[in-house]
Design a protein around this motif. Structure first.
Motif, PDB file in Angstrom:
ATOM      1  N   ARG A 116      19.898  81.081-107.225  1.00 11.88           N
ATOM      2  CA  ARG A 116      18.754  81.932-106.701  1.00 11.88           C
ATOM      3  C   ARG A 116      18.187  82.526-107.658  1.00 11.88           C
ATOM      4  NH1 ARG A 116      19.501  87.403-103.227  1.00 11.88           N
ATOM      5  NH2 ARG A 116      16.838  87.051-102.582  1.00 11.88           N
ATOM      6  N   LEU A 117      16.226  81.681-107.449  1.00 13.50           N
ATOM      7  CA  LEU A 117      15.385  82.553-108.332  1.00 13.50           C
ATOM      8  C   LEU A 117      15.061  83.621-108.002  1.00 13.50           C
ATOM      9  CD1 LEU A 117      13.446  78.669-108.363  1.00 13.50           C
ATOM     10  CD2 LEU A 117      15.536  79.599-109.460  1.00 13.50           C
ATOM     11  N   THR A 118      15.114  84.143-109.392  1.00 11.54           N
ATOM     12  CA  THR A 118      13.966  85.533-109.079  1.00 11.54           C
ATOM     13  C   THR A 118      12.621  86.004-109.925  1.00 11.54           C
ATOM     14  OG1 THR A 118      14.799  86.586-111.083  1.00 11.54           O
ATOM     15  CG2 THR A 118      16.190  85.967-109.289  1.00 11.54           C
ATOM     16  N   ALA A 119      11.961  86.643-110.391  1.00  5.33           N
ATOM     17  CA  ALA A 119      10.657  86.713-110.684  1.00  5.33           C
ATOM     18  C   ALA A 119      11.142  86.075-111.691  1.00  5.33           C
ATOM     19  CB  ALA A 119      10.470  88.059-110.453  1.00  5.33           C
ATOM     20  N   GLU A 120      12.257  86.920-112.850  1.00  5.83           N
ATOM     21  CA  GLU A 120      12.291  86.016-114.537  1.00  5.83           C
ATOM     22  C   GLU A 120      12.069  84.468-113.985  1.00  5.83           C
ATOM     23  OE1 GLU A 120      15.926  87.759-115.901  1.00  5.83           O
ATOM     24  OE2 GLU A 120      15.985  89.591-115.336  1.00  5.83           O
ATOM     25  N   ASP A 121      11.960  83.846-113.091  1.00  7.94           N
ATOM     26  CA  ASP A 121      11.512  81.982-113.398  1.00  7.94           C
ATOM     27  C   ASP A 121      10.304  81.936-113.084  1.00  7.94           C
ATOM     28  OD1 ASP A 121      14.597  81.134-113.778  1.00  7.94           O
ATOM     29  OD2 ASP A 121      14.453  82.658-111.575  1.00  7.94           O
ATOM     30  N   GLU A 122      10.095  83.159-113.051  1.00  9.44           N
ATOM     31  CA  GLU A 122       8.088  83.060-113.179  1.00  9.44           C
ATOM     32  C   GLU A 122       7.181  81.263-113.569  1.00  9.44           C
ATOM     33  OE1 GLU A 122       3.848  85.352-112.839  1.00  9.44           O
ATOM     34  OE2 GLU A 122       5.921  86.072-113.505  1.00  9.44           O
ATOM     35  N   ASP A 145       7.603  84.480-104.099  1.00  3.80           N
ATOM     36  CA  ASP A 145       7.880  86.040-103.501  1.00  3.80           C
ATOM     37  C   ASP A 145       8.278  85.918-102.299  1.00  3.80           C
ATOM     38  OD1 ASP A 145       5.578  85.247-101.956  1.00  3.80           O
ATOM     39  OD2 ASP A 145       4.336  86.432-103.027  1.00  3.80           O
ATOM     40  N   ALA A 148      13.800  84.749 -99.795  1.00  2.00           N
ATOM     41  CA  ALA A 148      15.257  84.070-100.847  1.00  2.00           C
ATOM     42  C   ALA A 148      14.581  82.660-101.587  1.00  2.00           C
ATOM     43  CB  ALA A 148      16.328  84.133 -99.834  1.00  2.00           C
ATOM     44  N   SER A 163      13.094  77.890-100.091  1.00  2.00           N
ATOM     45  CA  SER A 163      12.233  79.320-100.065  1.00  2.00           C
ATOM     46  C   SER A 163      12.951  79.814 -99.036  1.00  2.00           C
ATOM     47  CB  SER A 163      10.880  80.327-100.679  1.00  2.00           C
ATOM     48  OG  SER A 163      10.764  79.505 -99.539  1.00  2.00           O
ATOM     49  N   HIS A 199      23.193  81.423 -98.530  1.00  2.00           N
ATOM     50  CA  HIS A 199      22.957  82.744 -98.442  1.00  2.00           C
ATOM     51  C   HIS A 199      22.798  83.730 -97.242  1.00  2.00           C
ATOM     52  CE1 HIS A 199      21.028  86.558-101.171  1.00  2.00           C
ATOM     53  NE2 HIS A 199      19.809  85.975-100.067  1.00  2.00           N
TER      54      HIS A 199
END
Length: 242
Positions: A116-122, A145, A148, A163, A199
């Motif tokens: 899973r990707l999050t904002a830390e992967d911007e 954004d 998921a 996404s 997910h």
């Protein structure tokens, strides 16, 4: 349609049959619904079993004189639309996981570097987007954004991403997926689609995969990922006048 979850069949039946039914003729049904939005004031769904449901606003049905026609059928409806100059937008294939396929999905362990990707992967996601064409980005509609986001990495580089976002206020999660051109046909998209779909199922959503009828590669990916064809969905063209 029994291949699929009752949630899916109930969702589409509510979309197309919650108003006044004007016609039931074999596998063809036409209904009117005053609650339809302007951009979906006419829709047609042909399911994989050959059934066709159409729904439109009462105003459009009045304009077309459909209340006065008997023995309506899909060909007659489409002919009436053509005569009135009303165009349907290019159809989408719609795919879902069958109940059996969802059970198998839930028992699967993700293969390769898929997470899973999050904002830390911007930064990684920005690099991914910069390596894709504008057309591919528009077609896939994969955004960091969204509800998921999952990705597949190769040697630390993000090469495929998918996404999802909740669709039409239902427990349906519509997904898009994009693989960078040099990394296609290597299994990345299949793994990512299955991971993000698992997910969604865990969160109580039905994964939904859509693609245009002429996008053979995308349709083949859906089937390779274990999804089954539910039907073809058409809406009125944005350029269609009232």
């Amino acid at each position: 349609m029994s291949l699929f979850s009752p949630m899916i069949t109930d969702f589409w039946q509510a979309t197309f049959l919650s108003g006044e039914v004007l016609c039931r003729n074999g596998k063809f049904t036409l209904a009117v619904n005053p609650g339809l939005s302007e951009d979906r004031r006419l829709m047609v769904l042909e399911t994989a079993d050959g059934s066709v449901m159409a729904v439109m606003t009462p105003a459009l049905a009045d304009r077309l004189g459909l209340h006065r026609q008997s023995g309506l059928s899909e060909p007659l409806l489409r002919g009436t639309l053509r005569e009135a100059g009303i165009v349907l937008h290019g159809a989408d294939y719609i795919f879902y996981f069958s109940e059996a396929a969802k059970r198998a999905l839930g028992q699967e362990t993700p293969a390769g570097v898929v997470r899973r990707l999050t904002a830390e992967d911007e930064a990684a996601f920005a690099g991914f987007q910069s390596s894709a064409s504008e057309q591919d980005l528009d077609d896939a509609y994969v955004e960091l954004d969204h509800w998921a986001v999952f990705g597949s990495l190769e040697q630390g580089r993000l090469v495929c991403a998918a996404s999802m976002y909740p669709w039409q206020n239902a427990r349906v999660a519509d997904l898009g997926v994009l693989t960078l051109l040099p990394f296609r046909a290597q299994g990345h998209a299949r793994k990512v689609v299955r991971a993000i779909s698992r997910h969604a199922c865990e969160q109580g959503y039905e994964p939904q995969y859509r693609c245009q009828l002429d996008n053979q590669a995308s349709a083949a990916l859906a089937e390779a990922a274990g999804l089954s064809l539910f039907g073809k969905w058409e809406v009125i063209s944005p350029d269609a006048g009232e």
